[in-house]
Write a protein that holds these residues in place. Structure first.
Motif, PDB file in Angstrom:
ATOM      1  N   ARG A  49       2.704  -7.479  -8.346  1.00 34.61           N
ATOM      2  CA  ARG A  49       3.404  -6.116  -9.433  1.00 34.61           C
ATOM      3  C   ARG A  49       1.360  -5.705  -9.519  1.00 34.61           C
ATOM      4  O   ARG A  49       0.897  -7.060 -10.089  1.00 34.61           O
ATOM      5  N   ASP A  50       1.327  -4.893 -10.502  1.00 33.47           N
ATOM      6  CA  ASP A  50      -0.296  -4.629 -11.135  1.00 33.47           C
ATOM      7  C   ASP A  50      -0.290  -5.900 -12.105  1.00 33.47           C
ATOM      8  O   ASP A  50      -1.798  -6.254 -12.394  1.00 33.47           O
ATOM      9  N   ILE A  51       1.162  -5.954 -12.969  1.00 30.86           N
ATOM     10  CA  ILE A  51       0.417  -6.433 -14.127  1.00 30.86           C
ATOM     11  C   ILE A  51       0.241  -7.731 -14.406  1.00 30.86           C
ATOM     12  O   ILE A  51       0.282  -8.200 -15.009  1.00 30.86           O
ATOM     13  N   VAL A  52       0.486  -8.398 -13.407  1.00 31.12           N
ATOM     14  CA  VAL A  52       0.543  -9.731 -13.072  1.00 31.12           C
ATOM     15  C   VAL A  52      -0.724 -10.449 -11.971  1.00 31.12           C
ATOM     16  O   VAL A  52      -0.477 -11.609 -11.768  1.00 31.12           O
ATOM     17  N   THR A  53      -1.744  -8.984 -12.305  1.00 36.23           N
ATOM     18  CA  THR A  53      -2.686  -9.842 -10.625  1.00 36.23           C
ATOM     19  C   THR A  53      -3.881 -10.533 -12.095  1.00 36.23           C
ATOM     20  O   THR A  53      -3.486 -10.134 -13.280  1.00 36.23           O
ATOM     21  N   SER A  54      -4.885 -11.565 -11.946  1.00 36.94           N
ATOM     22  CA  SER A  54      -6.260 -11.959 -12.933  1.00 36.94           C
ATOM     23  C   SER A  54      -7.341 -11.459 -11.831  1.00 36.94           C
ATOM     24  O   SER A  54      -7.297 -10.627 -10.500  1.00 36.94           O
ATOM     25  N   TYR A  92       1.346  -9.569   5.808  1.00 41.41           N
ATOM     26  CA  TYR A  92       2.440  -8.865   5.148  1.00 41.41           C
ATOM     27  C   TYR A  92       1.034  -8.766   4.108  1.00 41.41           C
ATOM     28  O   TYR A  92       0.506  -9.979   4.627  1.00 41.41           O
ATOM     29  N   ALA A  93       0.703  -7.912   3.455  1.00 40.50           N
ATOM     30  CA  ALA A  93      -0.260  -8.312   2.050  1.00 40.50           C
ATOM     31  C   ALA A  93       0.231  -7.857   1.209  1.00 40.50           C
ATOM     32  O   ALA A  93       0.952  -6.671   1.402  1.00 40.50           O
ATOM     33  N   PRO A  94       0.282  -7.687  -0.459  1.00 43.20           N
ATOM     34  CA  PRO A  94       0.785  -7.195  -1.344  1.00 43.20           C
ATOM     35  C   PRO A  94      -0.171  -5.638  -1.367  1.00 43.20           C
ATOM     36  O   PRO A  94      -1.379  -6.092  -1.549  1.00 43.20           O
ATOM     37  N   LYS A  95       0.473  -4.678  -2.492  1.00 44.17           N
ATOM     38  CA  LYS A  95      -0.572  -3.479  -2.621  1.00 44.17           C
ATOM     39  C   LYS A  95       0.145  -3.413  -4.193  1.00 44.17           C
ATOM     40  O   LYS A  95      -0.627  -2.594  -4.305  1.00 44.17           O
ATOM     41  N   GLY A  96       1.129  -4.246  -4.989  1.00 45.39           N
ATOM     42  CA  GLY A  96       0.768  -4.045  -6.639  1.00 45.39           C
ATOM     43  C   GLY A  96       1.327  -2.833  -6.851  1.00 45.39           C
ATOM     44  O   GLY A  96       2.955  -2.492  -6.505  1.00 45.39           O
ATOM     45  N   GLY A  97       1.317  -1.830  -7.688  1.00 44.50           N
ATOM     46  CA  GLY A  97       1.976  -0.768  -8.064  1.00 44.50           C
ATOM     47  C   GLY A  97       2.687  -1.218  -9.270  1.00 44.50           C
ATOM     48  O   GLY A  97       2.900  -2.202  -9.689  1.00 44.50           O
ATOM     49  N   HIS A  98       4.256  -0.554  -9.885  1.00 43.19           N
ATOM     50  CA  HIS A  98       4.828  -1.166 -10.580  1.00 43.19           C
ATOM     51  C   HIS A  98       6.233   0.033 -10.251  1.00 43.19           C
ATOM     52  O   HIS A  98       6.218   1.222 -10.197  1.00 43.19           O
ATOM     53  N   PRO A  99       6.698  -1.294 -10.747  1.00 44.61           N
ATOM     54  CA  PRO A  99       8.750  -0.531 -10.499  1.00 44.61           C
ATOM     55  C   PRO A  99       9.073   0.239 -11.552  1.00 44.61           C
ATOM     56  O   PRO A  99       8.405   0.371 -12.235  1.00 44.61           O
TER      57      PRO A  99
END
Length: 274
Positions: free
Chosen positions: A38-43, A6-13
């Protein structure tokens, strides 16, 4: 049996999603569910092109003190020609989606899903995504603890499909560990393994030990005991465990439960607080 990662894909709820989730941060452990990635917690990192990452562990006083853990997402054409800027840092890379072109000591390696690389400290390495698909991989970093009279480890490049798992005694094959480095090799001060439980398998006692842990669930689901709590975890979830945090596991099925496991090993305990 083929592996699934499994790998995260991001996006926004959406605004209609409930705020409640399984995220927990305690004095003994943390659970970071996959729904929080999610997208907003990426670095972002210096010298990495077309790349973002989720930082899921970093040294914090009184908690996880020995390592950092990133989930890297590299777009086509992205990567870095100056991947590591800290000469004391060693690394493990584990690919879950796409293909990483890794250059080490003049040698080029294409790491596909299940691909593993151990990279010792003070080593120049580069990594690129030369394909048309997104690359996702785990990057675990630790400052190497040198010991007088022991050389640092060598580079390891392999794939988990090429390693026979070691079955835990007395489990009838239901609990096994894929080990990428020899546990008896004192050059290594960290291990990153893959632990596999068949449905119904358990850790049948509360493990309580000095090693810190980072556990990323690659596949399946389970009930995991952390300190005094039972928590449900699934593929994509991450757990931090402080040293001596009691832990156990029950893999309820219907499929296998597998996780990527970090632990610090093979060194004397410091006798002063850092």
């Amino acid at each position: 049996m083929s592996a699934s990662y499994y790998a995260p894909k991001g996006g926004h709820p959406g605004q209609d999603q409930l705020l409640t989730d399984r995220a927990v941060f305690t004095e003994a452990y943390a659970v970071i569910p996959r729904g929080t990635m999610r997208d907003i917690v990426t670095s972002f990192l210096p010298f990495w092109d077309e790349t973002r990452l989720w930082v899921i562990a970093r040294p914090l006083s009184g908690f996880a003190e020995t390592f950092s853990h990133y989930i890297m997402e590299v777009a086509p054409g992205g990567g870095s020609d100056r991947a590591e800027t800290d000469p004391t840092a060693q690394a493990v890379l584990f690919v879950v989606e796409g293909t990483a072109r890794l250059d080490v000591d003049g040698q080029t390696h294409d790491l596909t899903p299940g691909g593993y690389a151990y990279l010792p400290p003070d080593l120049k390495w580069t990594l690129r995504n030369t394909t048309d698909d997104t690359l996702r991989f785990h990057w675990i970093r630790k400052a190497y603890q040198a010991v007088d009279g022991i050389d640092p480890p060598e580079v390891i490049i392999t794939n988990e499909q090429d390693i026979a798992p070691t079955v835990m005694p007395g489990t009838d094959g239901k609990w096994a560990t894929t080990r990428f480095a020899d546990p008896a090799d004192m050059r290594h001060d960290m291990h990153v393994n893959i632990v596999t439980f068949e449905p119904g398998a358990v850790i049948p006692f509360l493990e309580t030990h000095v090693m810190e842990h980072g556990l990323y669930v690659l596949e399946g689901k389970a009930a995991y005991r952390l300190n005094t709590d039972w928590v449900e975890v699934e593929a994509g979830d991450y757990m931090w465990l402080r040293a001596f945090c009691p832990q156990a596991c029950y893999a309820g099925g219907p499929g296998r439960f597998r996780y990527l496991l970090y632990k610090d090993v093979n060194r004397q305990m410091p006798l002063t607080l850092r």
